[in-house]
Design an enzyme around this catalytic site. Sequence first.
Site, PDB file in Angstrom:
ATOM      1  N   MET A 249      32.495  45.816  46.796  1.00  0.00           N
ATOM      2  CA  MET A 249      33.274  47.019  46.525  1.00  0.00           C
ATOM      3  C   MET A 249      33.503  47.914  47.750  1.00  0.00           C
ATOM      4  O   MET A 249      33.560  49.139  47.616  1.00  0.00           O
ATOM      5  CB  MET A 249      32.616  47.817  45.387  1.00  0.00           C
ATOM      6  CG  MET A 249      32.604  47.076  44.073  1.00  0.00           C
ATOM      7  SD  MET A 249      34.279  46.547  43.586  1.00  0.00           S
ATOM      8  CE  MET A 249      33.985  45.971  41.911  1.00  0.00           C
TER       9      MET A 249
ATOM     10  N   HIS B 256      39.965  39.443  42.064  1.00  0.00           N
ATOM     11  CA  HIS B 256      40.314  40.766  41.521  1.00  0.00           C
ATOM     12  C   HIS B 256      40.684  40.618  40.044  1.00  0.00           C
ATOM     13  O   HIS B 256      41.425  39.700  39.683  1.00  0.00           O
ATOM     14  CB  HIS B 256      41.488  41.344  42.314  1.00  0.00           C
ATOM     15  CG  HIS B 256      41.855  42.723  41.878  1.00  0.00           C
ATOM     16  ND1 HIS B 256      41.133  43.841  42.263  1.00  0.00           N
ATOM     17  CD2 HIS B 256      42.828  43.162  41.052  1.00  0.00           C
ATOM     18  CE1 HIS B 256      41.664  44.913  41.708  1.00  0.00           C
ATOM     19  NE2 HIS B 256      42.695  44.529  40.970  1.00  0.00           N
TER      20      HIS B 256
ATOM     21  N   ASP C  22      43.892  44.763  48.220  1.00  0.00           N
ATOM     22  CA  ASP C  22      44.235  43.753  47.206  1.00  0.00           C
ATOM     23  C   ASP C  22      45.664  43.219  47.398  1.00  0.00           C
ATOM     24  O   ASP C  22      46.332  42.861  46.421  1.00  0.00           O
ATOM     25  CB  ASP C  22      44.054  44.328  45.785  1.00  0.00           C
ATOM     26  CG  ASP C  22      42.608  44.735  45.514  1.00  0.00           C
ATOM     27  OD1 ASP C  22      41.699  44.036  45.994  1.00  0.00           O
ATOM     28  OD2 ASP C  22      42.390  45.759  44.839  1.00  0.00           O
TER      29      ASP C  22
HETATM   30  C1  GAR Z   1      34.552  41.090  38.889  1.00  0.00           C
HETATM   31  O1  GAR Z   1      35.253  41.349  37.697  1.00  0.00           O
HETATM   32  C2  GAR Z   1      35.498  41.139  40.072  1.00  0.00           C
HETATM   33  O2  GAR Z   1      36.759  40.627  39.797  1.00  0.00           O
HETATM   34  C3  GAR Z   1      35.562  42.617  40.324  1.00  0.00           C
HETATM   35  O3  GAR Z   1      34.238  43.073  40.156  1.00  0.00           O
HETATM   36  C4  GAR Z   1      33.579  42.232  39.213  1.00  0.00           C
HETATM   37  C5  GAR Z   1      32.316  41.725  39.862  1.00  0.00           C
HETATM   38  O4  GAR Z   1      31.525  41.032  38.936  1.00  0.00           O
HETATM   39  N1  GAR Z   1      36.044  42.901  41.624  1.00  0.00           N
HETATM   40  C6  GAR Z   1      36.838  43.929  41.904  1.00  0.00           C
HETATM   41  O5  GAR Z   1      37.195  44.747  41.071  1.00  0.00           O
HETATM   42  C7  GAR Z   1      37.275  44.023  43.360  1.00  0.00           C
HETATM   43  N2  GAR Z   1      38.342  44.954  43.497  1.00  0.00           N
HETATM   44  P1  GAR Z   1      30.326  40.116  39.417  1.00  0.00           P
HETATM   45  O6  GAR Z   1      29.466  40.975  40.354  1.00  0.00           O
HETATM   46  O7  GAR Z   1      29.602  39.793  38.162  1.00  0.00           O
HETATM   47  O8  GAR Z   1      30.905  38.923  40.113  1.00  0.00           O
END
Ligand code: GAR
Length: 204
Positions: free
Chosen positions: A90, A109, A145
């Site tokens: 993040m 994403h 993104d």
């Molecule tokens: C996921 O849904 C990913 O797509 C999102 O954070 C989550 C992480 O989950 N990423 C973003 O929003 C990036 N902009 P995880 O830690 O369980 O993989």
Amino acid sequence: MPKVGVLISGRGSNLQALIDAIADGRLAARIAVVISNKPGAGGLDRARAAGIETLTISHRDYSTRDAFDTAMASALVERRVRLVCLAGFMRLIGQPMLDAFPNAILNIHPSLLPAFPGTDAQAQAIAHGVKVSGATVHLVNGELDGGPIVLQASVEVCDDDTAESLSLRILEQEHRLYPEAVCRVLEAGWRLVGRRFVRSVATG
Ligand code: GAR
């Protein structure tokens, strides 16, 4: 085996999807290191359980984004990583990382980009009233993104969806999509035509 570095900030379910895909032979790669910018990230435990080296590089320990980025890039270059996968990472990626890994950083994403970039993509999708959302894996460039798209999967948005319920259904697709996208980027012969990620062998 090509070496991959994974950057996380949280629970690491996408990291787990990559670990599992490697374990059952769907993805020919080795995760050389998992780096978290958050000390207690749950994904670090997943990496340790799989015997993968972990590092915490906290953005709070650096006075500028470039210094933070340079520290990450050095750790990844030292381990001869070929591809960097952002998996729920993040923080914005800056120039030192882009210079060290040109067209070799992937992000996942939870929306059909270019719709709903940034944070809370699933809540943005519900608030906008779209009927279909999904997940995108893209190459990282200087835009938030905004890099070339490698793979996408769509997910229907139901009338009674909350951000949480939609997130869960999108996440199922993410876990299928990310290993497949990493395979496509690691295989030889793809090229960028403008913004388009084009494979040399069109196999679907
Ligand atoms: C996921 O849904 C990913 O797509 C999102 O954070 C989550 C992480 O989950 N990423 C973003 O929003 C990036 N902009 P995880 O830690 O369980 O993989």
